[in-house]
Write a protein that holds these residues in place. Structure first.
Motif, short mmCIF file in Angstrom:
data_model
loop_
_atom_site.label_atom_id
_atom_site.label_comp_id
_atom_site.label_asym_id
_atom_site.label_seq_id
_atom_site.Cartn_x
_atom_site.Cartn_y
_atom_site.Cartn_z
N TRP A 280 0.76 -1.25 0.02
CA TRP A 280 -0.02 -0.01 -0.04
C TRP A 280 0.99 1.23 -0.25
O TRP A 280 0.57 2.14 -0.63
N VAL A 281 1.90 1.39 0.69
CA VAL A 281 2.78 2.58 0.79
C VAL A 281 3.78 2.78 -0.59
O VAL A 281 3.45 3.73 -1.05
N LEU A 282 3.95 1.64 -1.38
CA LEU A 282 4.67 1.63 -2.40
C LEU A 282 3.68 2.08 -3.45
O LEU A 282 3.86 2.82 -4.61
N PHE A 283 2.14 1.35 -3.44
CA PHE A 283 1.56 1.98 -4.35
C PHE A 283 1.15 3.27 -4.50
O PHE A 283 0.94 4.08 -5.51
N THR A 284 1.01 4.02 -3.30
CA THR A 284 0.52 5.44 -2.97
C THR A 284 1.78 6.08 -3.47
O THR A 284 1.73 7.17 -4.09
N GLY A 285 3.10 5.69 -2.92
CA GLY A 285 4.08 6.49 -3.31
C GLY A 285 4.58 6.72 -4.75
O GLY A 285 4.70 7.83 -5.41
N THR A 286 4.50 5.42 -5.53
CA THR A 286 4.86 5.50 -6.76
C THR A 286 3.88 6.25 -7.92
O THR A 286 4.17 7.11 -8.76
#
Length: 454
Positions: free
Chosen positions: A388-394
């Motif tokens: 979820w963190v990488l999904f939002t960040g990228t």
């Protein structure tokens, strides 16, 4: 005096999206209490899209009846509604009513609409007002807007909302066999939610104080002398990119508009300020707008609607961390975009594919709910939070850089950016709402009493 103005601008910007961002990070606690339970995120998603009627109304009024809406008065009304709605939410969020035979958190949903109305309308009212101040305060304003996502996330980390444990509970039941009744004891696991460090009431009161601070900051900013000058700045709030121009009036008009504060004598000529316009082939422009639409649909409509289904099977702690840390990832991605900007369409395409991959994993886990992969493993908890963190960040980085690219083309290109962003968000929300709430495509269950195949 300048430092005080920076503080006021930062606090004013912080009130732009703090209420809705606060709702998102408080969801791990709210879904355990409100009757919508795991469906609650999809309700909030569609309500936010409905609230776009606010900025639409303001935009149409400015277009068809220019000058009728007074900017300062509109902001006072909007922020005051936010203060009142936040205050009422603190005391009424758990009140329910029966509609069509089902219990619904009517007060919470109605007040959420007003909070979303405030935050959406702030996008078309706060920025034009800030353009009346000196340009350096715009940067501070956007820092505050980024804090509107970061501060609620930090508060919920301290709150520890939604953390639960499983307890083995015994129940005495009577079993009748023929004419004989036997009393027996059965044992089953039940979810017990540990008390948060402070209640939801306190959390929403803190959000109310932040909205009140925004109102007071605007009160003092509205009394600041205005400076009108041509400016274009590349600025990054939590989720948007601004490119704006103020017309440079003649000296006399400038003196009147700034209440006696003259325009700077060393102001640069337009040719010294404006960057050279960048031309892109039609195919590349279509590709950029497709990226914006796709990314907005995923980040603002599709995936937020099922975050509870993708995280809660791993427990409330995983949901709490995923909601909080992914909320932090958005402003952090904007900071990365400022420090390490890259306009390569190839890179943006690759990042979109990578972010979509993380989103696909999150969606797959939601579809498999309540028995997803690695459910009883710590690796499963860590993977879903990281995903979820990488999904939002990228994807946040992609949206910001797409805005930077279009900023170099023209102002109308940025206007179209906003249109396709809202269109993508709306499509995502409209697709997911019936799947979640009408057709029941996603399944929920109590975490501790799950009976999943080994």
């Amino acid at each position: 005096m300048g430092l005080l103005t920076h503080l006021l601008a930062c606090t004013f910007g912080m009130g732009s999206w703090v209420a809705i961002n606060g709702l998102w990070v408080e969801l791990p606690l709210l879904v355990t209490v409100l009757p919508e339970q795991w469906d609650l995120p999809s309700y909030i998603t569609i309500i936010i899209q409905m609230a776009n009627v606010g900025p639409l109304f303001v935009t149409l009024m400015h277009h068809f009846r220019p000058g009728l809406l007074k900017e300062v008065a509109v902001i006072y009304v909007v922020v005051s509604i936010g203060v009142v709605a936040c205050g009422l939410l603190a005391f009424l969020w758990s009140h329910t009513s029966h509609i069509a035979g089902r219990s619904h958190s009517t007060a919470f949903l109605v007040l959420t609409f007003f909070l979303a109305l405030v935050d959406c309308t702030s996008s078309v009212t706060f920025l034009p007002f800030m353009m009346q101040l000196q340009p350096q305060y715009l940067t501070t304003f956007f820092i505050g807007e980024g804090l509107s996502g970061l501060i609620p996330a930090l508060i919920t980390l301290g709150q520890g909302s939604g953390i639960s444990s499983c307890f083995n509970v015994s129940h005495i039941v009577n079993i009748t066999t023929g004419n004989e009744t036997v009393e027996t004891t059965i044992y089953q696991l039940e979810t017990r939610y540990l008390p948060a460090n402070f209640s939801t009431l306190v959390f929403f009161l803190l959000m109310t104080l932040m909205m009140l601070a925004c109102l007071l900051s605007f009160f003092f900013l509205a009394r600041k002398p205005k400076v009108w000058e041509l400016s274009q700045r590349q600025l990054f709030p939590s989720s948007i990119v601004l490119s704006s121009f103020d017309q440079l009036p003649d000296e006399g008009a400038g003196s009147r508009l700034s209440r006696g504060c003259p325009c700077p004598k060393d102001a640069k000529e337009p040719g010294d300020i404006l960057p050279k316009k960048v031309s892109y082939p039609l195919a590349k422009l279509i590709f950029i707008y497709f990226l914006i639409t796709w990314v907005s649909a995923l980040t603002n409509g599709v995936l937020p609607s099922v975050q509870s289904y993708s995280c809660l099977p791993y427990g409330n702690t995983a949901y709490h961390l995923a909601a909080t840390l992914s909320s932090m990832a958005n402003p952090l991605a904007c900071i990365v975009a400022m420090v390490l900007p890259n306009r390569s369409l190839t890179l943006l395409g690759i990042l979109t594919i990578v972010g979509t991959g993380f989103g696909a994993y999150n969606m797959a886990i939601a579809v498999m709910s309540p028995c997803p992969l690695l459910q009883q493993s710590e690796w499963g908890d860590a993977t879903i939070v990281l995903s979820w963190v990488l999904f939002t960040g990228t994807l946040s980085y992609v949206k910001v850089m797409a805005g930077v690219i279009l900023r170099g083309r023209s102002h109308s290109a940025l206007v179209l950016y906003g249109v396709v962003e809202q269109l993508g968000s709306l499509l995502g929300a409209l697709i997911m709402f019936p799947l979640v709430n009408i057709y029941g495509f996603f399944k929920s269950a109590d975490y501790c009493s799950l009976q999943c195949p080994a």
